[in-house]
Design a protein around this motif. Structure first.
Motif, PDB file in Angstrom:
ATOM      1  N   ILE A 111     -37.354 -51.815  48.124  1.00 38.20           N
ATOM      2  CA  ILE A 111     -36.162 -51.170  48.682  1.00 38.20           C
ATOM      3  C   ILE A 111     -35.745 -51.865  49.964  1.00 38.20           C
ATOM      4  O   ILE A 111     -34.561 -52.139  50.186  1.00 38.20           O
ATOM      5  N   GLN A 112     -36.721 -52.150  50.814  1.00 34.43           N
ATOM      6  CA  GLN A 112     -36.415 -52.835  52.073  1.00 34.43           C
ATOM      7  C   GLN A 112     -35.766 -54.182  51.821  1.00 34.43           C
ATOM      8  O   GLN A 112     -34.799 -54.568  52.492  1.00 34.43           O
ATOM      9  N   GLY A 143     -27.258 -56.329  53.107  1.00 35.90           N
ATOM     10  CA  GLY A 143     -26.600 -56.078  54.387  1.00 35.90           C
ATOM     11  C   GLY A 143     -26.260 -54.623  54.606  1.00 35.90           C
ATOM     12  O   GLY A 143     -25.270 -54.306  55.279  1.00 35.90           O
ATOM     13  N   LEU A 144     -27.076 -53.729  54.060  1.00 39.77           N
ATOM     14  CA  LEU A 144     -26.809 -52.298  54.179  1.00 39.77           C
ATOM     15  C   LEU A 144     -27.437 -51.740  55.450  1.00 39.77           C
ATOM     16  O   LEU A 144     -28.493 -52.185  55.888  1.00 39.77           O
ATOM     17  N   SER A 145     -26.792 -50.745  56.018  1.00 37.84           N
ATOM     18  CA  SER A 145     -27.243 -50.204  57.299  1.00 37.84           C
ATOM     19  C   SER A 145     -28.316 -49.128  57.152  1.00 37.84           C
ATOM     20  O   SER A 145     -29.031 -48.842  58.111  1.00 37.84           O
ATOM     21  N   CYS A 146     -28.438 -48.504  55.982  1.00 39.74           N
ATOM     22  CA  CYS A 146     -29.418 -47.432  55.833  1.00 39.74           C
ATOM     23  C   CYS A 146     -30.838 -47.988  55.847  1.00 39.74           C
ATOM     24  O   CYS A 146     -31.072 -49.167  55.578  1.00 39.74           O
ATOM     25  N   VAL A 203     -35.142 -47.583  54.881  1.00 39.07           N
ATOM     26  CA  VAL A 203     -35.996 -47.162  53.772  1.00 39.07           C
ATOM     27  C   VAL A 203     -36.282 -45.663  53.856  1.00 39.07           C
ATOM     28  O   VAL A 203     -36.297 -44.968  52.839  1.00 39.07           O
ATOM     29  N   LYS A 204     -36.468 -45.160  55.064  1.00 37.60           N
ATOM     30  CA  LYS A 204     -36.784 -43.745  55.229  1.00 37.60           C
ATOM     31  C   LYS A 204     -35.628 -42.837  54.802  1.00 37.60           C
ATOM     32  O   LYS A 204     -35.821 -41.634  54.606  1.00 37.60           O
ATOM     33  N   ASP A 205     -34.417 -43.416  54.677  1.00 37.97           N
ATOM     34  CA  ASP A 205     -33.261 -42.635  54.251  1.00 37.97           C
ATOM     35  C   ASP A 205     -33.141 -42.572  52.726  1.00 37.97           C
ATOM     36  O   ASP A 205     -32.282 -41.855  52.205  1.00 37.97           O
ATOM     37  N   VAL A 206     -33.983 -43.317  52.020  1.00 33.18           N
ATOM     38  CA  VAL A 206     -33.882 -43.422  50.561  1.00 33.18           C
ATOM     39  C   VAL A 206     -35.031 -42.667  49.908  1.00 33.18           C
ATOM     40  O   VAL A 206     -36.202 -42.995  50.120  1.00 33.18           O
ATOM     41  N   ASN A 207     -34.696 -41.662  49.110  1.00 33.76           N
ATOM     42  CA  ASN A 207     -35.728 -40.955  48.362  1.00 33.76           C
ATOM     43  C   ASN A 207     -36.296 -41.840  47.258  1.00 33.76           C
ATOM     44  O   ASN A 207     -37.484 -41.783  46.940  1.00 33.76           O
ATOM     45  N   LEU A 262     -25.184 -49.020  47.765  1.00 32.34           N
ATOM     46  CA  LEU A 262     -26.539 -49.141  47.245  1.00 32.34           C
ATOM     47  C   LEU A 262     -26.566 -48.862  45.750  1.00 32.34           C
ATOM     48  O   LEU A 262     -27.291 -49.540  45.004  1.00 32.34           O
ATOM     49  N   ASP A 263     -25.787 -47.905  45.299  1.00 31.71           N
ATOM     50  CA  ASP A 263     -25.704 -47.607  43.864  1.00 31.71           C
ATOM     51  C   ASP A 263     -25.243 -48.826  43.083  1.00 31.71           C
ATOM     52  O   ASP A 263     -25.819 -49.167  42.029  1.00 31.71           O
ATOM     53  N   ARG A 264     -24.194 -49.483  43.601  1.00 31.12           N
ATOM     54  CA  ARG A 264     -23.650 -50.649  42.895  1.00 31.12           C
ATOM     55  C   ARG A 264     -24.658 -51.801  42.876  1.00 31.12           C
ATOM     56  O   ARG A 264     -24.814 -52.485  41.858  1.00 31.12           O
TER      57      ARG A 264
END
Length: 206
Positions: A137-138, A145-148, A150-154, A184-186
């Protein structure tokens, strides 16, 4: 989210159960129905492997000549640069300074599931939920280039279902907070399609 139908069941099942194609995923949960229904909830119990438990008088005795290391499962092979959960050991990931609960890799559980589905008869049905390890995930968040964080992703999920002799695979993304941003979905959807294509797994978009 995307859903694809597997074009060649035999080839896909071989990849899933007998080869290390999916081994670096984590097992979320599994349910397999043959003559009864087997459920694996993906919870890891490290006490099972503890030295004290191994010496318990209640332990199942080994057959003559059997190696006590029989409990060790095959190591996971690296499938892609993003899918790297390690060597088949349970995965831990830091969350808010603490450790998430350990989760077993598919590499460790696969031989058990293979034993359940093997035989003269095909399973009536099964559902297997695989998850991307936090390390993967990381890597995806960084490369995209996403701002979220790993801790934000279940979880980033690959759901595999077999019913009425059809296999469907669906991607899924679960975040801890609601957002309208579907980047992230895409990325995950595209990665799943490329994952299948790179391994010559023929699919049909649904």
């Amino acid at each position: 989210m995307i859903a694809v139908k597997i074009s060649d069941n035999r080839s896909f099942l071989s990849a899933l159960f007998t080869r290390p194609v999916f081994d670096t995923f984590i097992l979320g949960e599994a349910q397999i129905t043959t003559y009864t229904t087997f459920r694996i909830d993906g919870t890891w119990h490290p006490a099972y492997f503890s030295e004290s438990l191994g010496k318990s008088s209640a332990a199942v005795p080994l057959s003559s000549g059997q190696d006590p290391s029989h409990r060790k499962m095959p190591a996971a092979g690296q499938v892609s640069e993003h899918l790297s959960a390690g060597n088949g050991q349970p995965v831990e990931a830091p969350e808010n300074g603490q450790m998430r609960a350990q989760e077993p890799s598919w590499a460790r559980i696969r031989p058990i599931v293979r034993a359940i589905v093997s035989g003269k008869h095909s399973p009536i049905s099964f559902r297997i939920i695989l998850k991307m390890p936090d390390k993967g995930i990381q890597s995806i968040l960084t490369s995209g280039g996403l701002s979220c964080k790993v801790k934000d992703v279940n979880g980033l999920f690959l759901n595999i279902t077999y019913q009425n002799e059809e296999i469907l695979c669906t991607s899924g993304v679960s975040l801890k907070t609601f957002t309208l941003d579907k980047s992230l979905d895409r990325i995950w959807d595209d990665m799943m399609l490329r994952f299948f294509a790179a391994r010559s797994i023929a699919v049909e978009l649904q």
